[in-house]
Design a protein around this motif. Structure first.
Motif, PDB file in Angstrom:
ATOM      1  N   VAL A  70       0.801  -1.222   0.000  1.00 29.57           N
ATOM      2  CA  VAL A  70       0.000   0.000   0.000  1.00 29.57           C
ATOM      3  C   VAL A  70       0.837   1.278   0.000  1.00 29.57           C
ATOM      4  O   VAL A  70       0.279   2.363  -0.093  1.00 29.57           O
ATOM      5  CB  VAL A  70      -1.014   0.025   1.175  1.00 29.57           C
ATOM      6  CG1 VAL A  70      -1.949  -1.172   1.113  1.00 29.57           C
ATOM      7  CG2 VAL A  70      -0.317   0.122   2.515  1.00 29.57           C
ATOM      8  N   GLY A  71       2.141   1.172   0.051  1.00 31.84           N
ATOM      9  CA  GLY A  71       3.007   2.346   0.146  1.00 31.84           C
ATOM     10  C   GLY A  71       2.862   3.322  -1.001  1.00 31.84           C
ATOM     11  O   GLY A  71       3.021   4.522  -0.826  1.00 31.84           O
ATOM     12  N   ASN A  72       2.561   2.828  -2.187  1.00 30.90           N
ATOM     13  CA  ASN A  72       2.392   3.708  -3.346  1.00 30.90           C
ATOM     14  C   ASN A  72       1.034   3.454  -4.013  1.00 30.90           C
ATOM     15  O   ASN A  72       0.898   3.566  -5.219  1.00 30.90           O
ATOM     16  CB  ASN A  72       3.527   3.513  -4.340  1.00 30.90           C
ATOM     17  CG  ASN A  72       3.617   2.074  -4.830  1.00 30.90           C
ATOM     18  OD1 ASN A  72       2.920   1.188  -4.349  1.00 30.90           O
ATOM     19  ND2 ASN A  72       4.490   1.844  -5.787  1.00 30.90           N
ATOM     20  N   ALA A  73       0.055   3.105  -3.185  1.00 29.44           N
ATOM     21  CA  ALA A  73      -1.265   2.733  -3.684  1.00 29.44           C
ATOM     22  C   ALA A  73      -2.347   3.598  -3.044  1.00 29.44           C
ATOM     23  O   ALA A  73      -2.098   4.341  -2.102  1.00 29.44           O
ATOM     24  CB  ALA A  73      -1.527   1.258  -3.377  1.00 29.44           C
ATOM     25  N   LEU A  74      -3.569   3.456  -3.553  1.00 23.05           N
ATOM     26  CA  LEU A  74      -4.746   4.108  -2.999  1.00 23.05           C
ATOM     27  C   LEU A  74      -5.624   3.033  -2.372  1.00 23.05           C
ATOM     28  O   LEU A  74      -6.129   2.164  -3.076  1.00 23.05           O
ATOM     29  CB  LEU A  74      -5.540   4.822  -4.099  1.00 23.05           C
ATOM     30  CG  LEU A  74      -6.840   5.468  -3.621  1.00 23.05           C
ATOM     31  CD1 LEU A  74      -6.540   6.794  -2.926  1.00 23.05           C
ATOM     32  CD2 LEU A  74      -7.796   5.668  -4.778  1.00 23.05           C
ATOM     33  N   VAL A  75      -5.770   3.080  -1.056  1.00 21.67           N
ATOM     34  CA  VAL A  75      -6.663   2.142  -0.374  1.00 21.67           C
ATOM     35  C   VAL A  75      -8.067   2.748  -0.435  1.00 21.67           C
ATOM     36  O   VAL A  75      -8.332   3.761   0.197  1.00 21.67           O
ATOM     37  CB  VAL A  75      -6.238   1.896   1.089  1.00 21.67           C
ATOM     38  CG1 VAL A  75      -7.222   0.947   1.772  1.00 21.67           C
ATOM     39  CG2 VAL A  75      -4.812   1.348   1.155  1.00 21.67           C
ATOM     40  N   PHE A  76      -8.937   2.121  -1.213  1.00 21.29           N
ATOM     41  CA  PHE A  76     -10.290   2.661  -1.400  1.00 21.29           C
ATOM     42  C   PHE A  76     -11.339   1.913  -0.593  1.00 21.29           C
ATOM     43  O   PHE A  76     -12.488   2.353  -0.518  1.00 21.29           O
ATOM     44  CB  PHE A  76     -10.684   2.676  -2.882  1.00 21.29           C
ATOM     45  CG  PHE A  76     -10.822   1.300  -3.492  1.00 21.29           C
ATOM     46  CD1 PHE A  76     -12.002   0.576  -3.357  1.00 21.29           C
ATOM     47  CD2 PHE A  76      -9.764   0.745  -4.192  1.00 21.29           C
ATOM     48  CE1 PHE A  76     -12.131  -0.678  -3.929  1.00 21.29           C
ATOM     49  CE2 PHE A  76      -9.875  -0.506  -4.759  1.00 21.29           C
ATOM     50  CZ  PHE A  76     -11.062  -1.223  -4.618  1.00 21.29           C
ATOM     51  N   HIS A  81      -4.144 -10.735   5.610  1.00 22.88           N
ATOM     52  CA  HIS A  81      -3.330 -11.001   6.801  1.00 22.88           C
ATOM     53  C   HIS A  81      -3.521 -12.420   7.323  1.00 22.88           C
ATOM     54  O   HIS A  81      -2.678 -12.930   8.045  1.00 22.88           O
ATOM     55  CB  HIS A  81      -3.592  -9.957   7.896  1.00 22.88           C
ATOM     56  CG  HIS A  81      -4.953 -10.007   8.498  1.00 22.88           C
ATOM     57  ND1 HIS A  81      -5.984  -9.224   8.051  1.00 22.88           N
ATOM     58  CD2 HIS A  81      -5.453 -10.752   9.507  1.00 22.88           C
ATOM     59  CE1 HIS A  81      -7.063  -9.477   8.760  1.00 22.88           C
ATOM     60  NE2 HIS A  81      -6.783 -10.396   9.636  1.00 22.88           N
ATOM     61  N   ASP A  82      -4.594 -13.079   6.953  1.00 23.22           N
ATOM     62  CA  ASP A  82      -4.817 -14.455   7.408  1.00 23.22           C
ATOM     63  C   ASP A  82      -3.876 -15.444   6.721  1.00 23.22           C
ATOM     64  O   ASP A  82      -3.610 -16.512   7.264  1.00 23.22           O
ATOM     65  CB  ASP A  82      -6.269 -14.880   7.167  1.00 23.22           C
ATOM     66  CG  ASP A  82      -7.236 -14.143   8.068  1.00 23.22           C
ATOM     67  OD1 ASP A  82      -6.835 -13.772   9.189  1.00 23.22           O
ATOM     68  OD2 ASP A  82      -8.384 -13.924   7.651  1.00 23.22           O
ATOM     69  N   LEU A  83      -3.397 -15.116   5.535  1.00 29.31           N
ATOM     70  CA  LEU A  83      -2.488 -16.015   4.828  1.00 29.31           C
ATOM     71  C   LEU A  83      -1.096 -16.007   5.450  1.00 29.31           C
ATOM     72  O   LEU A  83      -0.360 -16.973   5.334  1.00 29.31           O
ATOM     73  CB  LEU A  83      -2.403 -15.650   3.351  1.00 29.31           C
ATOM     74  CG  LEU A  83      -3.694 -15.836   2.550  1.00 29.31           C
ATOM     75  CD1 LEU A  83      -3.488 -15.372   1.115  1.00 29.31           C
ATOM     76  CD2 LEU A  83      -4.133 -17.291   2.577  1.00 29.31           C
ATOM     77  N   GLY A 121       2.294 -11.223   1.259  1.00 26.29           N
ATOM     78  CA  GLY A 121       2.172 -10.828  -0.133  1.00 26.29           C
ATOM     79  C   GLY A 121       0.809 -10.261  -0.465  1.00 26.29           C
ATOM     80  O   GLY A 121      -0.121 -10.307   0.333  1.00 26.29           O
ATOM     81  N   THR A 122       0.732  -9.717  -1.650  1.00 32.29           N
ATOM     82  CA  THR A 122      -0.538  -9.192  -2.123  1.00 32.29           C
ATOM     83  C   THR A 122      -1.036 -10.090  -3.244  1.00 32.29           C
ATOM     84  O   THR A 122      -0.267 -10.848  -3.842  1.00 32.29           O
ATOM     85  CB  THR A 122      -0.398  -7.749  -2.642  1.00 32.29           C
ATOM     86  OG1 THR A 122       0.407  -7.749  -3.812  1.00 32.29           O
ATOM     87  CG2 THR A 122       0.204  -6.843  -1.591  1.00 32.29           C
ATOM     88  N   ARG A 123      -2.328  -9.987  -3.503  1.00 30.61           N
ATOM     89  CA  ARG A 123      -2.857 -10.725  -4.653  1.00 30.61           C
ATOM     90  C   ARG A 123      -3.766  -9.819  -5.454  1.00 30.61           C
ATOM     91  O   ARG A 123      -4.420  -8.922  -4.909  1.00 30.61           O
ATOM     92  CB  ARG A 123      -3.538 -12.010  -4.238  1.00 30.61           C
ATOM     93  CG  ARG A 123      -4.742 -11.881  -3.411  1.00 30.61           C
ATOM     94  CD  ARG A 123      -5.231 -13.278  -2.968  1.00 30.61           C
ATOM     95  NE  ARG A 123      -6.151 -13.125  -1.876  1.00 30.61           N
ATOM     96  CZ  ARG A 123      -7.470 -13.131  -2.000  1.00 30.61           C
ATOM     97  NH1 ARG A 123      -8.025 -13.349  -3.167  1.00 30.61           N
ATOM     98  NH2 ARG A 123      -8.237 -12.943  -0.956  1.00 30.61           N
TER      99      ARG A 123
END
Length: 140
Positions: free
Chosen positions: A88-94, A116-118, A122-124
């Motif tokens: 999320v460092g260079n993203a928009l959390v909508f 966070h449960d995984l 990482g992100t998907r």
């Protein structure tokens, strides 16, 4: 792209769940400056037309709606950045999913989440773009 069919489905969804306050276009550069990002054009168009609202998924902008936490998109993004969520460092959390994971637009325009449960950090990818994500989830 937010085409006519998707716009019509979104209009039906906001008629069902409640419309937010549309964001004036002159406010969007403030978001970009505060977060150090360029807004996705489909997200900007959505925010200008619908504001913050639930359309089958939560979409934060400015102001709240009956079904969303009253937090603007800048504060939401900064909260996840400050908490150290991956991606999320260079993203928009909508938005936030029901498990508390961020829904965000990365710089390439893909909608992602970090689960966070995984526990893998990482992100998907959830969709190749904001409009595609909305089309998959809109409840009309």
């Amino acid at each position: 792209m937010l085409g006519p069919e998707l716009i019509a489905a979104l209009e039906r969804a906001v008629a069902r769940y409640g419309r937010g306050t549309p964001v004036p276009p002159e406010r969007l550069p403030e978001v970009e400056a505060r977060l150090g990002i360029a807004l996705d054009p489909d997200y900007a168009r959505f925010a200008e037309r619908f504001g913050a609202c639930f359309v089958g998924v939560p979409v934060h902008a400015f102001g709240g709606s009956a079904l969303l936490e009253d937090v603007d998109v800048v504060a939401l993004t900064l909260r996840f950045r400050d908490d150290g969520w991956p991606g999320v460092g260079n993203a928009l959390v909508f938005g936030v999913d029901p498990a508390g994971n961020p829904l965000f637009l990365d710089p390439a325009g893909k909608v992602r989440t970090t689960d966070h449960d995984l526990g893998d950090g990482g992100t998907r990818v959830l969709a190749d773009g904001f409009a595609a994500f909305l089309a998959e989830h809109v409840h009309d």
